[in-house]
Design a protein around this motif. Structure first.
Motif, PDB file in Angstrom:
ATOM      1  N   HIS A 159       5.737  -6.444  -0.873  1.00 49.39           N
ATOM      2  CA  HIS A 159       5.460  -5.713  -2.117  1.00 49.39           C
ATOM      3  C   HIS A 159       5.930  -4.262  -2.026  1.00 49.39           C
ATOM      4  N   LEU A 160       5.700  -3.615  -0.903  1.00 52.66           N
ATOM      5  CA  LEU A 160       6.136  -2.222  -0.770  1.00 52.66           C
ATOM      6  C   LEU A 160       7.657  -2.122  -0.745  1.00 52.66           C
ATOM      7  N   ARG A 161       8.306  -3.057  -0.094  1.00 52.06           N
ATOM      8  CA  ARG A 161       9.771  -3.034  -0.045  1.00 52.06           C
ATOM      9  C   ARG A 161      10.358  -3.229  -1.451  1.00 52.06           C
ATOM     10  N   ALA A 162       9.739  -4.099  -2.240  1.00 53.02           N
ATOM     11  CA  ALA A 162      10.252  -4.378  -3.579  1.00 53.02           C
ATOM     12  C   ALA A 162      10.155  -3.159  -4.496  1.00 53.02           C
ATOM     13  N   LEU A 163       9.188  -2.267  -4.244  1.00 53.69           N
ATOM     14  CA  LEU A 163       9.006  -1.096  -5.097  1.00 53.69           C
ATOM     15  C   LEU A 163      10.009   0.013  -4.782  1.00 53.69           C
ATOM     16  N   ARG A 164      10.627  -0.017  -3.617  1.00 52.66           N
ATOM     17  CA  ARG A 164      11.753   0.860  -3.272  1.00 52.66           C
ATOM     18  C   ARG A 164      11.474   2.331  -3.569  1.00 52.66           C
ATOM     19  N   CYS A 165      10.317   2.807  -3.136  1.00 49.65           N
ATOM     20  CA  CYS A 165       9.976   4.208  -3.396  1.00 49.65           C
ATOM     21  C   CYS A 165      10.633   5.126  -2.368  1.00 49.65           C
ATOM     22  N   ASP A 166      10.790   6.391  -2.753  1.00 48.76           N
ATOM     23  CA  ASP A 166      11.256   7.428  -1.835  1.00 48.76           C
ATOM     24  C   ASP A 166      10.089   8.093  -1.119  1.00 48.76           C
ATOM     25  N   VAL A 167       8.987   8.279  -1.866  1.00 49.67           N
ATOM     26  CA  VAL A 167       7.793   8.931  -1.336  1.00 49.67           C
ATOM     27  C   VAL A 167       6.584   8.083  -1.693  1.00 49.67           C
ATOM     28  N   LEU A 168       5.752   7.791  -0.703  1.00 49.03           N
ATOM     29  CA  LEU A 168       4.499   7.088  -0.939  1.00 49.03           C
ATOM     30  C   LEU A 168       3.364   8.055  -0.668  1.00 49.03           C
ATOM     31  N   ALA A 169       2.507   8.254  -1.655  1.00 56.05           N
ATOM     32  CA  ALA A 169       1.356   9.147  -1.506  1.00 56.05           C
ATOM     33  C   ALA A 169       0.077   8.323  -1.543  1.00 56.05           C
ATOM     34  N   PHE A 170      -0.850   8.632  -0.637  1.00 54.22           N
ATOM     35  CA  PHE A 170      -2.143   7.949  -0.613  1.00 54.22           C
ATOM     36  C   PHE A 170      -3.200   8.925  -0.140  1.00 54.22           C
ATOM     37  N   ALA A 171      -4.449   8.581  -0.370  1.00 52.24           N
ATOM     38  CA  ALA A 171      -5.554   9.468  -0.011  1.00 52.24           C
ATOM     39  C   ALA A 171      -6.236   8.986   1.263  1.00 52.24           C
ATOM     40  N   ASN A 172      -6.650   9.924   2.082  1.00 58.14           N
ATOM     41  CA  ASN A 172      -7.342   9.624   3.326  1.00 58.14           C
ATOM     42  C   ASN A 172      -8.666   8.928   3.035  1.00 58.14           C
ATOM     43  N   ALA A 173      -8.781   7.667   3.443  1.00 58.80           N
ATOM     44  CA  ALA A 173     -10.013   6.901   3.246  1.00 58.80           C
ATOM     45  C   ALA A 173     -10.912   6.954   4.472  1.00 58.80           C
ATOM     46  N   ARG A 174     -10.413   7.536   5.567  1.00 61.21           N
ATOM     47  CA  ARG A 174     -11.171   7.590   6.826  1.00 61.21           C
ATOM     48  C   ARG A 174     -11.415   6.189   7.383  1.00 61.21           C
ATOM     49  N   GLU A 175     -10.565   5.248   7.044  1.00 55.26           N
ATOM     50  CA  GLU A 175     -10.729   3.872   7.496  1.00 55.26           C
ATOM     51  C   GLU A 175      -9.419   3.364   8.077  1.00 55.26           C
ATOM     52  N   ARG A 176      -9.494   2.220   8.754  1.00 56.59           N
ATOM     53  CA  ARG A 176      -8.289   1.637   9.337  1.00 56.59           C
ATOM     54  C   ARG A 176      -7.347   1.093   8.268  1.00 56.59           C
ATOM     55  N   SER A 177      -7.838   1.000   7.032  1.00 57.87           N
ATOM     56  CA  SER A 177      -6.929   0.612   5.947  1.00 57.87           C
ATOM     57  C   SER A 177      -5.796   1.613   5.822  1.00 57.87           C
ATOM     58  N   ASP A 178      -6.054   2.887   6.171  1.00 56.14           N
ATOM     59  CA  ASP A 178      -4.978   3.884   6.167  1.00 56.14           C
ATOM     60  C   ASP A 178      -3.888   3.506   7.167  1.00 56.14           C
ATOM     61  N   LEU A 179      -4.308   3.030   8.337  1.00 60.77           N
ATOM     62  CA  LEU A 179      -3.340   2.636   9.358  1.00 60.77           C
ATOM     63  C   LEU A 179      -2.533   1.424   8.900  1.00 60.77           C
ATOM     64  N   PRO A 202      -9.412  12.264   9.146  1.00 55.19           N
ATOM     65  CA  PRO A 202      -8.387  11.205   9.100  1.00 55.19           C
ATOM     66  C   PRO A 202      -8.537  10.298  10.317  1.00 55.19           C
ATOM     67  N   ASN A 203      -8.179   9.041  10.162  1.00 54.19           N
ATOM     68  CA  ASN A 203      -8.358   8.091  11.251  1.00 54.19           C
ATOM     69  C   ASN A 203      -7.625   8.566  12.500  1.00 54.19           C
ATOM     70  N   ASP A 204      -8.307   8.531  13.642  1.00 55.62           N
ATOM     71  CA  ASP A 204      -7.698   9.051  14.865  1.00 55.62           C
ATOM     72  C   ASP A 204      -6.691   8.081  15.475  1.00 55.62           C
ATOM     73  N   GLY A 205      -6.466   6.947  14.800  1.00 51.11           N
ATOM     74  CA  GLY A 205      -5.433   6.025  15.254  1.00 51.11           C
ATOM     75  C   GLY A 205      -4.054   6.348  14.721  1.00 51.11           C
ATOM     76  N   LEU A 206      -3.934   7.416  13.906  1.00 49.63           N
ATOM     77  CA  LEU A 206      -2.616   7.825  13.407  1.00 49.63           C
ATOM     78  C   LEU A 206      -1.728   8.236  14.577  1.00 49.63           C
ATOM     79  N   LYS A 207      -0.468   7.802  14.521  1.00 49.98           N
ATOM     80  CA  LYS A 207       0.481   8.049  15.600  1.00 49.98           C
ATOM     81  C   LYS A 207       1.604   8.964  15.130  1.00 49.98           C
TER      82      LYS A 207
END
Length: 280
Positions: A159-179, A202-207
């Motif tokens: 689904h994300l590939r089909a939308l072909r965006c240049d920039v994806l913006a999302f809000a910090n949920a403090r959950e692994r869903s962010d990862l 922000p989730n501390d699993g961000l790399k």
């Protein structure tokens, strides 16, 4: 904050920047900010769309607002997961990598707004399994096992590939869903990811390279130790963009309010990916 990202103009040979906002449909403070941003961004420079991986709140005021603004809405709920699936996963693969992804131990659960550690939910268990399986497969979706996990990753990436965006913006949920979202976005080839910070921690699993930019609503949020830790973990800068206020909506004769602590800009309740994984 979008114009501050280097290398956006002319991505994929297009004159407009394709901006995709990903979140839940529940209308809250962050969505109010996003709607105002959508209304003000020049349409000759930006093509804006909204996507959600959750199935709830389809009667939300946000749906009507997006339609009024001419913003395409993409609803792609993730497949449901049964408790039998979770039990079979645990029996076959054991627990997810707790050192990397956390555990039910209070010292490793996600901190709430006041710093108190909260227990993990069944949904968090699903997130852990999804992330652990992708790691065991070396980041190759086609090699992910078991089948329901691979199908979930394929769903997000497709689904994300089909939308072909240049920039994806999302809000910090403090959950692994962010990862999950940032990993799926990178697998889908999304060039730039922006995490807005309606919440601290922000989730501390961000790399490194998971996100390209953090956007904070105040200097308090930008300088908070949890946000600075995320900046160090990812190598991404943080910029402060104060939410705009339409002063014409206020009564000039009203009594003056007390000055609020800058933390007032931190909204409650994460939105993030809004995966809404069905467990039952």
């Amino acid at each position: 904050g979008i114009n501050g990202i280097n290398g956006i103009n002319g991505i994929n040979g297009r004159s407009k920047i394709r901006l995709l906002m990903v979140g839940m449909l529940k209308f809250d403070g962050q969505k109010t900010i996003w709607v105002n941003q959508m209304r003000l961004l020049p349409r000759d420079r930006f093509s804006i769309e909204y996507a959600t991986f959750a199935s709830d709140n389809q009667d939300s005021p946000l749906v009507r607002m997006l339609a009024d603004l001419g913003i395409p809405l993409h609803i792609a709920p993730l497949p449901s997961v049964s408790y039998d699936d979770l039990d079979a996963y645990a029996a076959t693969y054991g627990q997810a990598d707790q050192n990397q992804l956390g555990s039910r131990d209070r010292t490793k659960a996600a901190p709430s707004e006041d710093g108190v550690f909260e227990p993990l939910t069944a949904e968090e268990d699903v997130y852990m399994m999804l992330l652990d399986s992708l790691d065991r497969a070396g980041g190759v979706v086609a090699k992910v096992e078991p089948l329901w996990v691979r199908q979930t990753w394929e769903h997000m990436v497709t689904h994300l590939r089909a939308l072909r965006c240049d920039v994806l913006a999302f809000a910090n949920a403090r959950e692994r869903s962010d990862l999950l979202l940032v990993r799926a976005a990178r697998l889908a080839g999304v060039p730039k990811l922006v995490m807005e910070l309606p919440n601290l921690f922000p989730n501390d699993g961000l790399k490194p390279d998971d996100v390209d930019l953090f956007v904070a609503p105040s200097h308090y949020v930008a300088g908070h130790p949890s946000v600075q830790a995320a900046v160090r973990n990812t190598g991404a800068p943080v910029y402060v963009v104060n939410p705009g206020v339409n002063t014409s909506e206020f009564d000039p004769n009203a009594s003056k309010l007390a000055v609020c602590h800058p933390k007032i800009f931190q909204t409650s309740g994460g939105m993030g990916m809004g995966m809404g994984v069905g467990v039952g």
